[in-house]
Design a protein around this motif. Structure first.
Motif, PDB file in Angstrom:
ATOM      1  N   PRO A  35      31.299  30.991  57.158  1.00 36.11           N
ATOM      2  CA  PRO A  35      31.719  29.718  56.535  1.00 36.11           C
ATOM      3  C   PRO A  35      31.276  29.607  55.074  1.00 36.11           C
ATOM      4  CG  PRO A  35      30.827  29.316  58.721  1.00 36.11           C
ATOM      5  CD  PRO A  35      30.538  30.764  58.395  1.00 36.11           C
ATOM      6  N   GLU A  36      30.076  30.070  54.770  1.00 40.23           N
ATOM      7  CA  GLU A  36      29.581  30.064  53.390  1.00 40.23           C
ATOM      8  C   GLU A  36      30.472  30.923  52.501  1.00 40.23           C
ATOM      9  OE1 GLU A  36      25.659  31.721  50.981  1.00 40.23           O
ATOM     10  OE2 GLU A  36      25.663  31.771  53.159  1.00 40.23           O
ATOM     11  N   MET A  37      30.834  32.098  52.991  1.00 39.30           N
ATOM     12  CA  MET A  37      31.683  33.003  52.219  1.00 39.30           C
ATOM     13  C   MET A  37      33.052  32.371  51.946  1.00 39.30           C
ATOM     14  SD  MET A  37      33.165  36.713  53.313  1.00 39.30           S
ATOM     15  CE  MET A  37      33.060  38.045  52.154  1.00 39.30           C
ATOM     16  N   THR A  38      33.615  31.744  52.951  1.00 36.60           N
ATOM     17  CA  THR A  38      34.943  31.140  52.817  1.00 36.60           C
ATOM     18  C   THR A  38      34.917  29.961  51.855  1.00 36.60           C
ATOM     19  OG1 THR A  38      35.522  31.855  55.038  1.00 36.60           O
ATOM     20  CG2 THR A  38      36.852  30.086  54.093  1.00 36.60           C
ATOM     21  N   THR A  39      33.920  29.116  51.978  1.00 38.08           N
ATOM     22  CA  THR A  39      33.796  27.973  51.074  1.00 38.08           C
ATOM     23  C   THR A  39      33.630  28.438  49.636  1.00 38.08           C
ATOM     24  OG1 THR A  39      32.838  26.606  52.805  1.00 38.08           O
ATOM     25  CG2 THR A  39      32.408  25.926  50.534  1.00 38.08           C
ATOM     26  N   GLU A  40      32.780  29.438  49.446  1.00 39.43           N
ATOM     27  CA  GLU A  40      32.568  29.966  48.103  1.00 39.43           C
ATOM     28  C   GLU A  40      33.839  30.613  47.558  1.00 39.43           C
ATOM     29  OE1 GLU A  40      29.808  33.230  45.852  1.00 39.43           O
ATOM     30  OE2 GLU A  40      28.958  32.190  47.579  1.00 39.43           O
ATOM     31  N   ARG A  41      34.573  31.299  48.409  1.00 36.47           N
ATOM     32  CA  ARG A  41      35.828  31.926  47.975  1.00 36.47           C
ATOM     33  C   ARG A  41      36.768  30.864  47.418  1.00 36.47           C
ATOM     34  NH1 ARG A  41      39.827  33.314  52.450  1.00 36.47           N
ATOM     35  NH2 ARG A  41      39.867  31.088  52.262  1.00 36.47           N
ATOM     36  N   ASP A  42      36.904  29.757  48.124  1.00 40.19           N
ATOM     37  CA  ASP A  42      37.801  28.699  47.660  1.00 40.19           C
ATOM     38  C   ASP A  42      37.375  28.174  46.292  1.00 40.19           C
ATOM     39  OD1 ASP A  42      39.096  29.052  50.071  1.00 40.19           O
ATOM     40  OD2 ASP A  42      38.284  27.239  50.996  1.00 40.19           O
ATOM     41  N   THR A  43      36.092  27.984  46.109  1.00 41.29           N
ATOM     42  CA  THR A  43      35.575  27.510  44.823  1.00 41.29           C
ATOM     43  C   THR A  43      35.831  28.527  43.722  1.00 41.29           C
ATOM     44  OG1 THR A  43      33.858  26.241  45.960  1.00 41.29           O
ATOM     45  CG2 THR A  43      33.481  26.752  43.621  1.00 41.29           C
ATOM     46  N   VAL A  44      35.555  29.787  44.019  1.00 43.83           N
ATOM     47  CA  VAL A  44      35.709  30.848  43.014  1.00 43.83           C
ATOM     48  C   VAL A  44      37.169  31.037  42.624  1.00 43.83           C
ATOM     49  CG1 VAL A  44      35.527  33.353  42.724  1.00 43.83           C
ATOM     50  CG2 VAL A  44      33.586  32.054  43.570  1.00 43.83           C
ATOM     51  N   PHE A  45      38.058  30.994  43.590  1.00 44.89           N
ATOM     52  CA  PHE A  45      39.472  31.167  43.264  1.00 44.89           C
ATOM     53  C   PHE A  45      39.975  30.003  42.421  1.00 44.89           C
ATOM     54  CE2 PHE A  45      39.184  34.710  45.885  1.00 44.89           C
ATOM     55  CZ  PHE A  45      40.356  35.438  45.863  1.00 44.89           C
ATOM     56  N   ALA A  74      38.667  30.700  38.931  1.00 45.05           N
ATOM     57  CA  ALA A  74      39.417  31.797  38.315  1.00 45.05           C
ATOM     58  C   ALA A  74      40.776  31.315  37.825  1.00 45.05           C
ATOM     59  CB  ALA A  74      39.580  32.943  39.314  1.00 45.05           C
ATOM     60  N   THR A  75      41.403  30.468  38.614  1.00 36.56           N
ATOM     61  CA  THR A  75      42.707  29.935  38.241  1.00 36.56           C
ATOM     62  C   THR A  75      42.587  29.063  36.993  1.00 36.56           C
ATOM     63  OG1 THR A  75      43.439  29.981  40.534  1.00 36.56           O
ATOM     64  CG2 THR A  75      44.663  28.546  39.044  1.00 36.56           C
ATOM     65  N   PHE A 100      39.936  36.882  36.027  1.00 34.39           N
ATOM     66  CA  PHE A 100      39.534  37.493  37.292  1.00 34.39           C
ATOM     67  C   PHE A 100      38.015  37.662  37.373  1.00 34.39           C
ATOM     68  CE2 PHE A 100      43.959  39.044  37.115  1.00 34.39           C
ATOM     69  CZ  PHE A 100      44.386  38.546  38.337  1.00 34.39           C
ATOM     70  N   GLY A 101      37.298  37.319  36.317  1.00 33.61           N
ATOM     71  CA  GLY A 101      35.848  37.467  36.284  1.00 33.61           C
ATOM     72  C   GLY A 101      35.130  36.812  37.457  1.00 33.61           C
ATOM     73  N   PRO A 102      35.427  35.538  37.744  1.00 34.92           N
ATOM     74  CA  PRO A 102      34.748  34.906  38.884  1.00 34.92           C
ATOM     75  C   PRO A 102      35.025  35.619  40.217  1.00 34.92           C
ATOM     76  CG  PRO A 102      35.737  33.236  37.489  1.00 34.92           C
ATOM     77  CD  PRO A 102      36.241  34.576  36.995  1.00 34.92           C
ATOM     78  N   ILE A 103      36.212  36.148  40.377  1.00 30.99           N
ATOM     79  CA  ILE A 103      36.557  36.851  41.619  1.00 30.99           C
ATOM     80  C   ILE A 103      35.775  38.160  41.708  1.00 30.99           C
ATOM     81  CG2 ILE A 103      38.410  37.976  42.913  1.00 30.99           C
ATOM     82  CD1 ILE A 103      40.292  35.808  41.645  1.00 30.99           C
ATOM     83  N   ALA A 104      35.686  38.870  40.606  1.00 32.32           N
ATOM     84  CA  ALA A 104      34.926  40.125  40.604  1.00 32.32           C
ATOM     85  C   ALA A 104      33.453  39.871  40.910  1.00 32.32           C
ATOM     86  CB  ALA A 104      35.076  40.826  39.254  1.00 32.32           C
ATOM     87  N   MET A 105      32.883  38.806  40.353  1.00 22.62           N
ATOM     88  CA  MET A 105      31.480  38.477  40.625  1.00 22.62           C
ATOM     89  C   MET A 105      31.286  38.075  42.085  1.00 22.62           C
ATOM     90  SD  MET A 105      29.879  39.285  37.975  1.00 22.62           S
ATOM     91  CE  MET A 105      28.308  38.703  38.547  1.00 22.62           C
TER      92      MET A 105
END
Length: 120
Positions: free
Chosen positions: A37-47, A50-51, A56-61
């Motif tokens: 769940p932590e990974m998924t929540t963070e993914r949404d924030t990072v994407f 990035a948008t 793409f820097g935030p996605i790479a990090m």
């Protein structure tokens, strides 16, 4: 309750995953499923970041961060050391010399894992 698969000391539970979201998610599900769940929540924030930044820097990090976490969790003995140090940092006073030792242990473990991930 889920348990990690048993493996000989010092050996990896799973192979190192590729740094793609599906591969990282599948690996995390095997070695630290409670963190999904932590990974998924963070993914949404990072994407979203990035948008907005058109980068793409935030996605790479994000991918590097989770690849590093998985690198630690692939090795149960290293993961136990990390979690013990994290617990110590949370329970000790910052003035305690053991707190600094625990912080140094966390940094050393994470730096070594990041180096393994980035250097293959």
């Amino acid at each position: 309750m889920t348990t990690q698969p048993v493996c000989p000391e010092g050996e990896a539970l799973i192979p190192r995953p590729e740094r793609t979201f599906p591969a990282l998610r599948a690996a995390l599900a095997r070695v630290a499923p409670t963190r999904l769940p932590e990974m998924t929540t963070e993914r949404d924030t990072v994407f979203t970041m990035a948008t907005r930044a058109n980068s793409f820097g935030p996605i790479a990090m994000y991918q590097l961060k989770w690849a590093t976490i998985i690198e630690v969790e692939r090795f149960p003995d290293i993961a136990r050391r990390l979690h013990a140090a994290e617990d110590a940092v949370q329970s000790l006073d910052r003035d305690d010399v053991a707190w600094r030792a625990a912080m140094n242990e966390i940094r050393a473990i994470m730096d070594a894992a990041r180096a393994r991930v980035t250097n293959g």
